[in-house]
Design a protein around this motif. Structure first.
Motif, PDB file in Angstrom:
ATOM      1  N   TYR A 158       2.015   5.178  -2.831  1.00 22.30           N
ATOM      2  CA  TYR A 158       2.090   6.795  -2.584  1.00 22.30           C
ATOM      3  C   TYR A 158       3.463   7.171  -3.318  1.00 22.30           C
ATOM      4  O   TYR A 158       3.728   8.217  -3.808  1.00 22.30           O
ATOM      5  CB  TYR A 158       2.136   7.264  -1.318  1.00 22.30           C
ATOM      6  CG  TYR A 158       0.794   6.743  -0.602  1.00 22.30           C
ATOM      7  CD1 TYR A 158      -0.046   7.701  -0.548  1.00 22.30           C
ATOM      8  CD2 TYR A 158       0.528   5.403  -0.203  1.00 22.30           C
ATOM      9  CE1 TYR A 158      -1.212   7.318   0.048  1.00 22.30           C
ATOM     10  CE2 TYR A 158      -0.471   5.010   0.468  1.00 22.30           C
ATOM     11  CZ  TYR A 158      -1.621   6.276   0.650  1.00 22.30           C
ATOM     12  OH  TYR A 158      -2.810   5.796   1.079  1.00 22.30           O
ATOM     13  N   GLU A 184       7.632   1.745   4.711  1.00 14.90           N
ATOM     14  CA  GLU A 184       7.863   0.642   5.180  1.00 14.90           C
ATOM     15  C   GLU A 184       7.056  -0.293   4.180  1.00 14.90           C
ATOM     16  O   GLU A 184       5.833   0.188   3.584  1.00 14.90           O
ATOM     17  CB  GLU A 184       7.453   0.586   6.477  1.00 14.90           C
ATOM     18  CG  GLU A 184       5.948   0.822   6.838  1.00 14.90           C
ATOM     19  CD  GLU A 184       5.737   0.603   8.220  1.00 14.90           C
ATOM     20  OE1 GLU A 184       5.944   1.551   8.971  1.00 14.90           O
ATOM     21  OE2 GLU A 184       5.362  -0.566   8.417  1.00 14.90           O
ATOM     22  N   GLU A 205       2.334   8.218   3.677  1.00 20.81           N
ATOM     23  CA  GLU A 205       0.748   8.024   3.103  1.00 20.81           C
ATOM     24  C   GLU A 205       0.252   9.361   3.190  1.00 20.81           C
ATOM     25  O   GLU A 205      -0.827   9.510   2.715  1.00 20.81           O
ATOM     26  CB  GLU A 205       0.075   7.024   3.589  1.00 20.81           C
ATOM     27  CG  GLU A 205      -0.957   7.260   4.776  1.00 20.81           C
ATOM     28  CD  GLU A 205      -0.172   7.534   6.299  1.00 20.81           C
ATOM     29  OE1 GLU A 205       1.004   7.171   6.298  1.00 20.81           O
ATOM     30  OE2 GLU A 205      -0.867   7.830   7.172  1.00 20.81           O
ATOM     31  N   LYS A 206       0.735  10.461   3.908  1.00 21.96           N
ATOM     32  CA  LYS A 206       0.082  11.603   4.069  1.00 21.96           C
ATOM     33  C   LYS A 206       0.264  12.634   2.685  1.00 21.96           C
ATOM     34  O   LYS A 206      -0.194  13.768   2.505  1.00 21.96           O
ATOM     35  CB  LYS A 206       0.546  12.576   5.182  1.00 21.96           C
ATOM     36  CG  LYS A 206       0.341  11.772   6.295  1.00 21.96           C
ATOM     37  CD  LYS A 206      -0.330  12.582   7.293  1.00 21.96           C
ATOM     38  CE  LYS A 206      -0.651  11.878   8.587  1.00 21.96           C
ATOM     39  NZ  LYS A 206      -1.655  10.962   8.531  1.00 21.96           N
ATOM     40  N   GLU A 238       0.757  -1.232  -0.123  1.00 22.77           N
ATOM     41  CA  GLU A 238      -0.136  -0.013   0.003  1.00 22.77           C
ATOM     42  C   GLU A 238       0.892   1.222   0.168  1.00 22.77           C
ATOM     43  O   GLU A 238       0.500   2.264  -0.521  1.00 22.77           O
ATOM     44  CB  GLU A 238      -0.780   0.053   1.376  1.00 22.77           C
ATOM     45  CG  GLU A 238      -2.238  -0.651   1.020  1.00 22.77           C
ATOM     46  CD  GLU A 238      -2.864  -0.356   2.487  1.00 22.77           C
ATOM     47  OE1 GLU A 238      -4.216  -0.120   2.505  1.00 22.77           O
ATOM     48  OE2 GLU A 238      -2.438  -0.464   3.588  1.00 22.77           O
ATOM     49  N   LEU A 239       1.811   1.301   0.851  1.00 21.81           N
ATOM     50  CA  LEU A 239       2.654   2.348   0.867  1.00 21.81           C
ATOM     51  C   LEU A 239       3.436   2.797  -0.113  1.00 21.81           C
ATOM     52  O   LEU A 239       3.823   3.885  -0.446  1.00 21.81           O
ATOM     53  CB  LEU A 239       3.575   2.428   2.123  1.00 21.81           C
ATOM     54  CG  LEU A 239       2.655   2.462   3.524  1.00 21.81           C
ATOM     55  CD1 LEU A 239       3.179   1.712   4.648  1.00 21.81           C
ATOM     56  CD2 LEU A 239       2.319   3.953   3.787  1.00 21.81           C
ATOM     57  N   ASN A 274      11.210   9.522   5.065  1.00 20.98           N
ATOM     58  CA  ASN A 274       9.888   9.690   5.847  1.00 20.98           C
ATOM     59  C   ASN A 274       9.243  11.079   5.602  1.00 20.98           C
ATOM     60  O   ASN A 274       8.852  11.766   6.333  1.00 20.98           O
ATOM     61  CB  ASN A 274      10.122   9.700   7.561  1.00 20.98           C
ATOM     62  CG  ASN A 274       8.975   8.914   8.146  1.00 20.98           C
ATOM     63  OD1 ASN A 274       8.717   7.929   7.638  1.00 20.98           O
ATOM     64  ND2 ASN A 274       8.739   9.611   9.357  1.00 20.98           N
TER      65      ASN A 274
END
Ligand SMILES: Cc1cc2nc3c(=O)[nH]c(=O)nc-3n(C[C@H](O)[C@H](O)[C@H](O)COP(=O)(O)OP(=O)(O)OC[C@H]3O[C@@H](n4cnc5c(N)ncnc54)[C@H](O)[C@@H]3O)c2cc1C
Lengths: 320, 259
Positions: B41, B119, B179-180, B37-38, B143
């Motif tokens: 992005y 991650e 994910e933001k 999922e990550l 990050n």
């Protein structure tokens, strides 16, 4: 006794609780040597000795903190080469894991992250991890190089032992290669005055059901009555109702407190991944079908705007 | 500009994840596997630069044969081409070994920018950006909640435990994203059709100049000794609020000595 390096996490010498936990753990496994990088050592000195550091390596070059991860990894690599420690412990925080990662590559060593326990077993240290969102417990070992273990905050109860720490100055020349990601500015968004999320023994978290930034006050009031930290679901941090660093979950913080109170949180898998190993879980949600109830030791199906203020009052009056 | 995006195929978020009892590696056979999922992005952030700066986007995956599905998804989102490092020798590799293979593959592509997710949802270590940066000697801009590329400088907002740092580095650079940062697009029908014709190159460890005996489970830097599935939690008490819900919780907390 075998020397164990413990990387100190601190802000201007104010030592984070996780460091005291790591020192306590290191004392069970060997002789802890704290590694202090950056400025403010005078503030840290007594604490590190109190929690059992036999030695402290002090590298007070401010440049160690002006670049992402790499300078601290160089410092640790230098100490690993000079002192041949049996183990390197770092906190399983964003910085701690990245320093550990770079050190693993530099020294050709294995790295275990997010350990919740560490013991001496047959032929070396055995780390316990709680993986797949807490559904599986794994024991693993480092099989190459100097073991590097990143331990999760709140995994060991910190215990003071008293005593003196011998101080050893370390001079380090940070390579140009370690200065490539320059930290130009540090912005602190912390909401002050409450326990830190990963360190707290009680956490109260609010979800979308809370409805607005202003209403997060309900969650804060309950947290304050309980002496708890405040957490939030991603729905809340995305909406800007609460700072991102209070997010609990897969991409937020992993917490494992004695008590976790979920208010208006549905219990999505990504949220559960960050709180599922809490010892006791309480949920307040108006939807009886919300998955959070599958985890709850005690749940109330009801409107949080009724239940939570009543609970806060009860806690206050019972605590007197 | 050349961008490489590292993506990993993992068991679906909602799948019941397990370790294979035979060798304690992640069981990828009995579950649906999807793009981490990550990483979506990371792909999205690269595609934004593809659109605004005309960058070429290459997807890089290390993983078993079935990982081509994840590659196709990234290509159908809009990436231009892909490299799949696939080799039986890689099964059970640890993070340190994986970073060696990926670093070699990245070097062979000479990108200006490498994107990763922070991650993977299976291993969850959050270490790959740091390890690649260490191996390649490129800035670690990890990050990131926001990324800006201005000429040869990359500026990111690095989310920290108590706020964020503003971090800068020069290209080539390694950037991992949280994910933001954006809202990943869904592949369009046109995208899905186009993806079928996009170049997908496979590479073995030998092609990358990596010694096969230095990777994989037997040579890994860590080893799993044992694993146990936690028994499901016993059902708790759930009550309906009859005007005394708060009081009921307080009674429970008192019985557990929290208050
Ligand atoms: C890559 C990725 C990473 C993610 N990482 C995270 C993460 O780290 N942390 C995280 O939390 N999520 C994460 N998510 C998001 C996750 O999937 C959910 O969307 C999110 O957790 C939902 O938040 P919520 O429970 O607050 O909101 P919802 O799911 O909308 O739930 C709100 C709940 O409030 C209840 N409610 C509403 N009004 C009231 C009321 N008056 N009284 C009582 N109850 C009420 C509702 O019944 C509902 O159950 C991630 C998602 C992705 C894709």
């Amino acid at each position: 006794m075998a020397e164990i390096l413990v990387l100190v996490e601190h802000v201007d010498g104010n030592v984070k609780k996780v460091t005291l936990e790591l020192l306590t753990k290191a004392r069970q496994l060997g002789e802890p040597s704290a590694v202090f990088a950056g400025s403010g050592f005078e503030n840290a000195k007594a604490k590190l000795a109190e929690y059992g550091a036999a030695k402290v390596y002090v590298a007070d070059d401010p440049e160690l903190e002006q670049y992402v991860a790499a300078p601290k990894a160089e410092l640790l690599a230098q100490l690993v080469a000079e002192k041949s420690p049996a183990l390197v412990l770092v906190p399983a925080t964003i910085d701690g894991k990245e320093v550990g990662a770079r050190l693993a590559v530099k020294t050709g060593s294995g790295l275990i992250t997010d350990a919740v326990d560490l013991v001496t077993g047959d032929g070396g240290f055995v780390a316990e991890q709680s993986i797949f969102g807490g559904s599986t417990v794994v024991h693993s070992k480092v099989t190459k190089g100097t073991p590097i273990v990143a331990m999760r905050p709140n995994s060991t109860a910190p215990e003071a032992s008293g005593g003196e720490a011998a101080e050893e100055k370390v001079s380090i020349t940070i390579s140009d290669g370690a200065k490539k990601a320059a930290i130009k500015d540090r912005v602190i968004e912390q909401k002050g005055g409450r326990p830190e999320l990963t360190e707290a023994s009680i956490v109260v978290s609010g979800g979308r059901g809370v409805g607005s930034a202003d209403n997060m006050k309900l969650v804060e009031d309950l947290a304050d009555a309980l002496g708890a930290a405040v957490g939030a679901s991603r729905a809340v941090t995305d909406a800007g109702w609460y700072p991102h660093q209070n997010q609990v979950g897969q991409t937020g913080k992993t917490v494992s407190p004695q008590l976790y109170v979920a208010v208006g949180i549905s219990g999505a898998i990504q949220h559960r991944a960050g709180m599922q190993t809490s010892k006791t879980i309480v949920a307040v949600n108006k939807d009886a079908e919300a998955p959070i109830f599958e985890l709850a030791d005690f749940g109330v199906v009801g409107d949080l705007f009724q239940v939570v203020p009543q609970l806060t009052e009860q806690v206050k009056s019972r605590k007197g | 500009m050349n961008i490489v995006v590292c993506v990993k195929q993992v068991p679906d978020t909602w799948a019941e994840k397990k370790l294979d009892p035979a060798d304690q590696t992640v069981d990828r056979k009995t579950v649906d596997n999807v793009m981490n999922e990550l990483d979506e992005y990371a792909v999205e952030e690269a595609l934004k630069l593809q659109e605004s700066q005309g960058a070429e986007v290459t997807i890089l995956t290390m993983g078993p044969d079935g990982a081509t599905e994840t590659i196709r998804k990234a290509l159908s989102m809009g990436a231009d081409k892909a490299v799949h490092v696939v080799d039986d020798a890689l099964h059970g590799s640890c993070a340190v070994q994986t970073s060696e293979v990926l670093a070699k593959a990245i070097s062979s592509l000479s990108p200006d920018l490498v994107f990763l997710g922070t991650e993977s949802t299976d291993a969850g270590m959050s270490v790959m950006a740091a390890m690649l940066s260490e191996r390649l000697g490129w800035p670690q801009l990890s990050n990131a909640g926001k990324v800006e590329v201005d000429g040869t400088t990359v500026k990111v907002q690095r989310l920290t435990d108590n706020g964020h740092d503003v971090v800068e580095g020069e290209l080539p650079a390694i950037v991992s994203v949280v994910e933001k940062i954006n809202e990943p697009r869904y592949p369009s029908f046109k995208g899905i059709m186009a993806a079928k014709k996009k170049p997908l190159e496979t590479k073995s460890v030998a092609d990358l100049g990596v010694d096969a005996s230095s990777v994989g489970l037997a040579a890994a830097t860590t080893a799993v000794a044992d694993s146990t599935v936690r028994p499901p939690k016993a059902a708790g008490t759930v009550v309906k609020d009859e005007g005394d819900g708060g009081q009921k919780v307080a009674e429970f907390l008192a019985s557990q000595k929290f208050i």
